[in-house]
Enzyme design. Structure first.
Site, PDB file in Angstrom:
ATOM      1  N   ASP A 258      43.329  37.893  48.248  1.00  0.00           N
ATOM      2  CA  ASP A 258      44.697  37.539  47.875  1.00  0.00           C
ATOM      3  C   ASP A 258      45.333  38.688  47.092  1.00  0.00           C
ATOM      4  O   ASP A 258      44.873  39.043  46.011  1.00  0.00           O
ATOM      5  CB  ASP A 258      44.703  36.266  47.018  1.00  0.00           C
TER       6      ASP A 258
ATOM      7  N   TYR B 111      51.448  43.423  42.344  1.00  0.00           N
ATOM      8  CA  TYR B 111      50.232  43.859  41.649  1.00  0.00           C
ATOM      9  C   TYR B 111      50.066  45.381  41.631  1.00  0.00           C
ATOM     10  O   TYR B 111      49.261  45.906  40.863  1.00  0.00           O
ATOM     11  CB  TYR B 111      48.985  43.235  42.291  1.00  0.00           C
TER      12      TYR B 111
ATOM     13  N   LYS C  41      52.438  38.999  49.404  1.00  0.00           N
ATOM     14  CA  LYS C  41      53.528  38.210  48.816  1.00  0.00           C
ATOM     15  C   LYS C  41      54.842  38.980  48.791  1.00  0.00           C
ATOM     16  O   LYS C  41      54.868  40.175  48.470  1.00  0.00           O
ATOM     17  CB  LYS C  41      53.163  37.775  47.392  1.00  0.00           C
TER      18      LYS C  41
ATOM     19  N   HIS D  75      56.660  34.870  46.843  1.00  0.00           N
ATOM     20  CA  HIS D  75      55.890  34.900  45.595  1.00  0.00           C
ATOM     21  C   HIS D  75      56.421  33.921  44.552  1.00  0.00           C
ATOM     22  O   HIS D  75      55.643  33.301  43.819  1.00  0.00           O
ATOM     23  CB  HIS D  75      55.909  36.319  45.033  1.00  0.00           C
TER      24      HIS D  75
END
Length: 327
Positions: free
Chosen positions: A51, A56, A85, A118
């Site tokens: 994931d 990130y 996402k 997201h």
């Protein structure tokens, strides 16, 4: 929820998803190389669900790890299930496909298995992930998430992604998508914070009734990273009830917390950068919690949310997906 031998379940579009995944978010204090290492270790011990997210800022490293384990013969591309996402600054329909293509470029993959919105909050497009005005308020963008969803559907039709879903949506926001005129594909999942202190029972019931899989993040609690987490919040893995059940089964509290969610019918994301814990987190398929165990863990619910979204709140209407995610 019946599991196949590969620990996968079928989503509402016919594709399958592994019930246990590795979360790859890391605080800024953790070197990007740690994400690459953790992903390689996870694949080696049996994880097939990875994931990730554009937010990130480690998609390149995670992609390198996936491709390295494909190159050395540990897995094939079809074995790996990758979730990406769509970040809040890319909600305008014309920005959705370019955002996905950027993720594919970072990963150096031809497609991803799951792409999810997201967060149901739209931000002003631009270079800043979280755009602030002069008063340090997030600058929102007026986007109807139903239009965003149509652009997601087009990405699926184009073969860039196998399945599409959402994250941090409450029931109202899910209904907005489900009731959209001309809906082509239902969301396959809703990824939300979920752990024994926040068991999301009402949202889980709603998702099950609509054949939407609930995916649990922060399933073991969370990195206690300010300002996103209340530093005074209790640590779920230190709960004495979890500890007693873990001792009874000769397991760790983390293994019990993961198994609890799997038996409830959730897909679970477990995050760690420690090789020993990554291995332990995958060892949850050879024991079962009793009905009494499940009831005791159900009783731990405090509706306690670790992640604080208030600093991201925008003044938007419900139809635009505004507000904090709630159950």
């Amino acid at each position: 929820m019946a599991l196949s031998k590969s620990h996968r379940v079928t989503m509402n579009d016919g594709n399958t998803i592994p019930v246990l995944g590795l979360g790859t978010y890391a605080p800024r204090s953790v070197p990007k190389s740690e994400g690459e290492m953790a992903t390689k270790v996870a694949i080696e011990v049996g994880f097939r669900h990875i994931d990730g997210a554009f937010l990130y800022e480690n998609e390149k490293e995670v992609g390198q790890a996936i491709r390295a384990k494909i190159a050395d013969g540990t897995v094939t591309r079809k074995d790996i299930f990758y979730t990406g996402k769509l970040w809040n600054t890319y909600h305008r329909p014309e920005l959705v496909r370019p955002a996905l293509e950027e993720t594919l470029k970072n990963l150096q993959l031809d497609y991803i298995d799951l792409y999810i919105i997201h967060c149901p909050m739209s931000f002003k497009p631009g270079k800043d992930m979280i755009p602030f005005d002069e008063n340090q308020k997030v600058i929102s963008d007026s986007v109807d998430l139903r239009d965003t969803w149509e652009a997601m559907e087009k990405c699926k039709d184009a073969g860039l992604v196998k399945s599409i879903g959402v994250s941090n949506f409450n029931r109202r926001q899910l209904e907005m998508i489900l009731n959209k005129p001309g809906l082509k594909y239902k969301p396959v999942c809703n990824q939300v914070e979920c752990h024994p202190y926040l068991n999301q029972s009402k949202l889980l019931e709603f998702c099950k009734s609509n054949d939407i899989i609930l995916v649990a993040y922060s399933s073991l609690g969370t990195h206690r990273e300010a300002p996103w987490v209340d530093q005074n919040s209790p640590i779920v893995l230190e709960d004495p009830v979890l500890g007693a059940i873990a001792k009874k089964h000769n397991r760790t509290p983390a293994q019990v917390a993961i198994r609890y969610q799997i038996q409830r019918g959730l897909v679970v994301l477990a995050k760690s950068f420690t090789e020993k814990r990554i291995k332990e987190n995958f060892q949850v398929f050879d024991f079962q919690l009793t009905p009494e165990d499940m009831k005791a863990i159900d009783g731990l619910n405090k509706n306690l949310r670790y992640l604080i979204f208030k600093q991201l709140s925008c003044s938007q209407k419900t139809v635009q997906g505004g507000g904090e995610p709630t159950s």
